[in-house]
Write a protein that holds these residues in place. Structure first.
Motif, PDB file in Angstrom:
ATOM      1  N   SER A 116       0.829  -1.191   0.000  1.00  0.00           N
ATOM      2  CA  SER A 116       0.000   0.000   0.000  1.00  0.00           C
ATOM      3  C   SER A 116       0.877   1.259   0.000  1.00  0.00           C
ATOM      4  O   SER A 116       1.830   1.363   0.774  1.00  0.00           O
ATOM      5  N   ASN A 117       0.558   2.184  -0.893  1.00  0.00           N
ATOM      6  CA  ASN A 117       1.270   3.462  -1.013  1.00  0.00           C
ATOM      7  C   ASN A 117       2.729   3.307  -1.421  1.00  0.00           C
ATOM      8  O   ASN A 117       3.537   4.209  -1.186  1.00  0.00           O
ATOM      9  N   ALA A 118       3.072   2.176  -2.032  1.00  0.00           N
ATOM     10  CA  ALA A 118       4.460   1.934  -2.436  1.00  0.00           C
ATOM     11  C   ALA A 118       4.573   1.911  -3.956  1.00  0.00           C
ATOM     12  O   ALA A 118       3.686   1.400  -4.649  1.00  0.00           O
ATOM     13  N   TYR A 119       5.660   2.454  -4.460  1.00  0.00           N
ATOM     14  CA  TYR A 119       5.961   2.370  -5.885  1.00  0.00           C
ATOM     15  C   TYR A 119       7.384   2.856  -6.111  1.00  0.00           C
ATOM     16  O   TYR A 119       8.029   3.409  -5.213  1.00  0.00           O
ATOM     17  N   LEU A 120       7.890   2.649  -7.332  1.00  0.00           N
ATOM     18  CA  LEU A 120       9.232   3.075  -7.722  1.00  0.00           C
ATOM     19  C   LEU A 120       9.130   4.099  -8.845  1.00  0.00           C
ATOM     20  O   LEU A 120       8.212   4.039  -9.673  1.00  0.00           O
ATOM     21  N   THR A 121      10.071   5.012  -8.896  1.00  0.00           N
ATOM     22  CA  THR A 121      10.172   5.926 -10.031  1.00  0.00           C
ATOM     23  C   THR A 121      11.617   6.015 -10.499  1.00  0.00           C
ATOM     24  O   THR A 121      12.558   5.875  -9.712  1.00  0.00           O
ATOM     25  N   PHE A 122      11.765   6.237 -11.812  1.00  0.00           N
ATOM     26  CA  PHE A 122      13.053   6.473 -12.449  1.00  0.00           C
ATOM     27  C   PHE A 122      12.913   7.655 -13.400  1.00  0.00           C
ATOM     28  O   PHE A 122      11.838   7.884 -13.959  1.00  0.00           O
ATOM     29  N   PRO A 123      13.990   8.379 -13.651  1.00  0.00           N
ATOM     30  CA  PRO A 123      13.960   9.361 -14.734  1.00  0.00           C
ATOM     31  C   PRO A 123      13.896   8.638 -16.073  1.00  0.00           C
ATOM     32  O   PRO A 123      14.397   7.518 -16.218  1.00  0.00           O
ATOM     33  N   THR A 124      13.284   9.264 -17.059  1.00  0.00           N
ATOM     34  CA  THR A 124      13.115   8.614 -18.361  1.00  0.00           C
ATOM     35  C   THR A 124      14.240   8.933 -19.335  1.00  0.00           C
ATOM     36  O   THR A 124      14.197   8.473 -20.480  1.00  0.00           O
ATOM     37  N   ALA A 125      15.224   9.696 -18.916  1.00  0.00           N
ATOM     38  CA  ALA A 125      16.322  10.059 -19.822  1.00  0.00           C
ATOM     39  C   ALA A 125      16.941   8.805 -20.433  1.00  0.00           C
ATOM     40  O   ALA A 125      17.308   7.866 -19.734  1.00  0.00           O
ATOM     41  N   GLY A 126      17.032   8.791 -21.752  1.00  0.00           N
ATOM     42  CA  GLY A 126      17.635   7.669 -22.462  1.00  0.00           C
ATOM     43  C   GLY A 126      16.688   6.524 -22.764  1.00  0.00           C
ATOM     44  O   GLY A 126      17.105   5.528 -23.376  1.00  0.00           O
ATOM     45  N   LEU A 127      15.428   6.625 -22.349  1.00  0.00           N
ATOM     46  CA  LEU A 127      14.483   5.514 -22.521  1.00  0.00           C
ATOM     47  C   LEU A 127      13.466   5.735 -23.638  1.00  0.00           C
ATOM     48  O   LEU A 127      12.837   4.772 -24.087  1.00  0.00           O
ATOM     49  N   LEU A 128      13.268   6.967 -24.078  1.00  0.00           N
ATOM     50  CA  LEU A 128      12.130   7.306 -24.926  1.00  0.00           C
ATOM     51  C   LEU A 128      12.550   7.531 -26.372  1.00  0.00           C
ATOM     52  O   LEU A 128      13.514   8.248 -26.644  1.00  0.00           O
ATOM     53  N   GLY A 129      11.801   6.923 -27.291  1.00  0.00           N
ATOM     54  CA  GLY A 129      12.054   7.099 -28.705  1.00  0.00           C
ATOM     55  C   GLY A 129      10.758   6.968 -29.478  1.00  0.00           C
ATOM     56  O   GLY A 129       9.663   6.859 -28.905  1.00  0.00           O
ATOM     57  N   GLN A 130      10.841   6.967 -30.790  1.00  0.00           N
ATOM     58  CA  GLN A 130       9.648   6.844 -31.617  1.00  0.00           C
ATOM     59  C   GLN A 130       8.986   5.483 -31.448  1.00  0.00           C
ATOM     60  O   GLN A 130       7.779   5.340 -31.675  1.00  0.00           O
ATOM     61  N   GLU A 131       9.772   4.494 -31.039  1.00  0.00           N
ATOM     62  CA  GLU A 131       9.230   3.174 -30.727  1.00  0.00           C
ATOM     63  C   GLU A 131       9.583   2.819 -29.284  1.00  0.00           C
ATOM     64  O   GLU A 131      10.576   3.308 -28.732  1.00  0.00           O
ATOM     65  N   PHE A 132       8.760   1.942 -28.699  1.00  0.00           N
ATOM     66  CA  PHE A 132       8.942   1.616 -27.287  1.00  0.00           C
ATOM     67  C   PHE A 132       8.282   0.262 -27.019  1.00  0.00           C
ATOM     68  O   PHE A 132       7.221  -0.060 -27.560  1.00  0.00           O
TER      69      PHE A 132
END
Length: 360
Positions: free
Chosen positions: A183-199
């Motif tokens: 409950s109330n738990a999750y993870l986050t990361f920055p998206t730098a380097g992960l995003l492109g026209q395909e995914f």
């Protein structure tokens, strides 16, 4: 002139007072017998530590503390049986705190030993075993993110640690350990380097029906119109689940910049939590199509004009928070394992290859 004479007389009397022993002399105090050997605390690395960096050779800061009841004489550092450094000059002879930088730690298992000897010749040795893990090399074409959840939240392609909200945990997974939501738990990361026209995203998942809806993976933008309860679906994606009778139904929403597109497979995209089985979930996004898979089978597919990533700087794992909360898709108390992200739209055969390689 009178004032100067008064000051001079005061100085003379003060000096005379000192010579007449009005101020106590410094007297040496016997510290007593030296009964105990030195105590050593190795702060880093700790026993069983895994050193993960992208380089094959790295530096490491060895930090330790030594205490003795009387006086520390000498402290030595050894790595794998070879002496690295010796110290015998300390500001505080009863408590020594040191950080020593070793510049060339290679891959493999290592044994660190700290030896401390006091003035009476009594010695103590403390040893820890740790490992410099060989850098992870992406296994699949286009793989830009790999989070195995093997007892930590370190992403291995870029060697980044998650920002952890709440108190998630670990359970036995498909391979090693797995993420256990709370409950109330999750993870986050920055998206730098992960995003492109395909995914693409692929991972193993064991569903827990409580709560009856939750976010799984979200990369979305801020919501300027509703910043405290965001639901801006015009960009990025939201992969989540909702109750469908006794089942949980998996849905994907993707933003194209001006609006959003839905990929809801209906009952083909359902899992029954009562089965208690691990399932493999995947979805792919290209400039013309989006596809959702469960256990390598297509459960939803449709045309798509292309994703817009504007403002999508946060990846959420295990919850819709912080960017997709208005509809209550919050923390997921299910299990996640072997999460991989790609900068390409995987084919069905590529997804099945990953499944076959990872399943027990």
């Amino acid at each position: 002139m009178k004032k100067m004479q008064i000051i001079l007389l005061a100085v003379i009397f003060a000096f005379a007072g000192c010579t007449d022993s009005y101020i106590d002399d410094i007297v040496a105090v016997d510290p007593g017998p030296d009964n105990a050997a030195p105590e050593i605390l190795i702060n880093f690395p700790i026993e069983g530590a895994l050193i993960r960096v992208v380089e094959d050779v790295t530096s490491i800061d060895i930090n330790f503390e030594v205490r003795d009841d009387i006086e520390v004489d000498v402290v030595t550092i050894s790595l794998n049986g070879n002496q690295l450094e010796s110290f015998n000059d300390f500001l505080d002879y009863r408590r020594v705190v040191k950080t020593y930088t070793y510049p060339s730690l290679g891959n493999g298992e290592h044994i660190l030993s700290i030896t401390a000897t006091d003035k009476s010749g009594k010695s103590t040795v403390e040893t820890v075993r740790f490992e410099k893990v060989e850098p992870y090399r992406p296994v699949y074409e286009g793989e830009v993110f790999y989070l195995p959840f093997d007892g930590d939240y370190t992403e291995l392609v870029n060697i980044r640690n998650a920002n952890v909200s709440g108190s998630p945990g670990f359970v036995n997974g498909i391979s090693g350990r797995a993420y256990s939501g709370a409950s109330n738990a999750y993870l986050t990361f920055p998206t730098a380097g992960l995003l492109g026209q395909e995914f693409s995203a692929v991972f193993w998942y064991k569903v827990n029906a409580s709560p009856d809806r939750a976010g799984l993976l979200v990369i979305g933008p801020p919501d300027p119109n509703n910043p405290n309860n965001p639901n801006n679906r015009s960009k990025g994606f939201r992969f989540f689940r909702e109750a469908a009778g006794p089942n949980q139904r998996f849905k994907l929403n993707v933003g194209n910049g001006g609006s959003d597109n839905w990929f809801d497979g209906g009952d083909a995209a359902d899992l029954n939590p009562a089965d208690g089985e691990w399932a493999h979930l995947a979805f792919t996004i290209s400039g013309s199509q989006v596809t959702v898979y469960i256990n390598g089978e297509i459960v939803s597919q449709g045309g798509f004009p292309g994703i817009d990533w504007t403002g999508c700087d946060v990846l959420s794992i295990g919850s819709g928070a912080p960017r997709f909360t208005e509809w209550g898709h919050l923390s997921d108390q299910s299990y996640f394992d072997e999460l991989r992200l790609f900068n390409k739209a995987l084919s069905q055969n590529e997804i099945r290859t990953i499944i076959d390689a990872e399943k027990p």
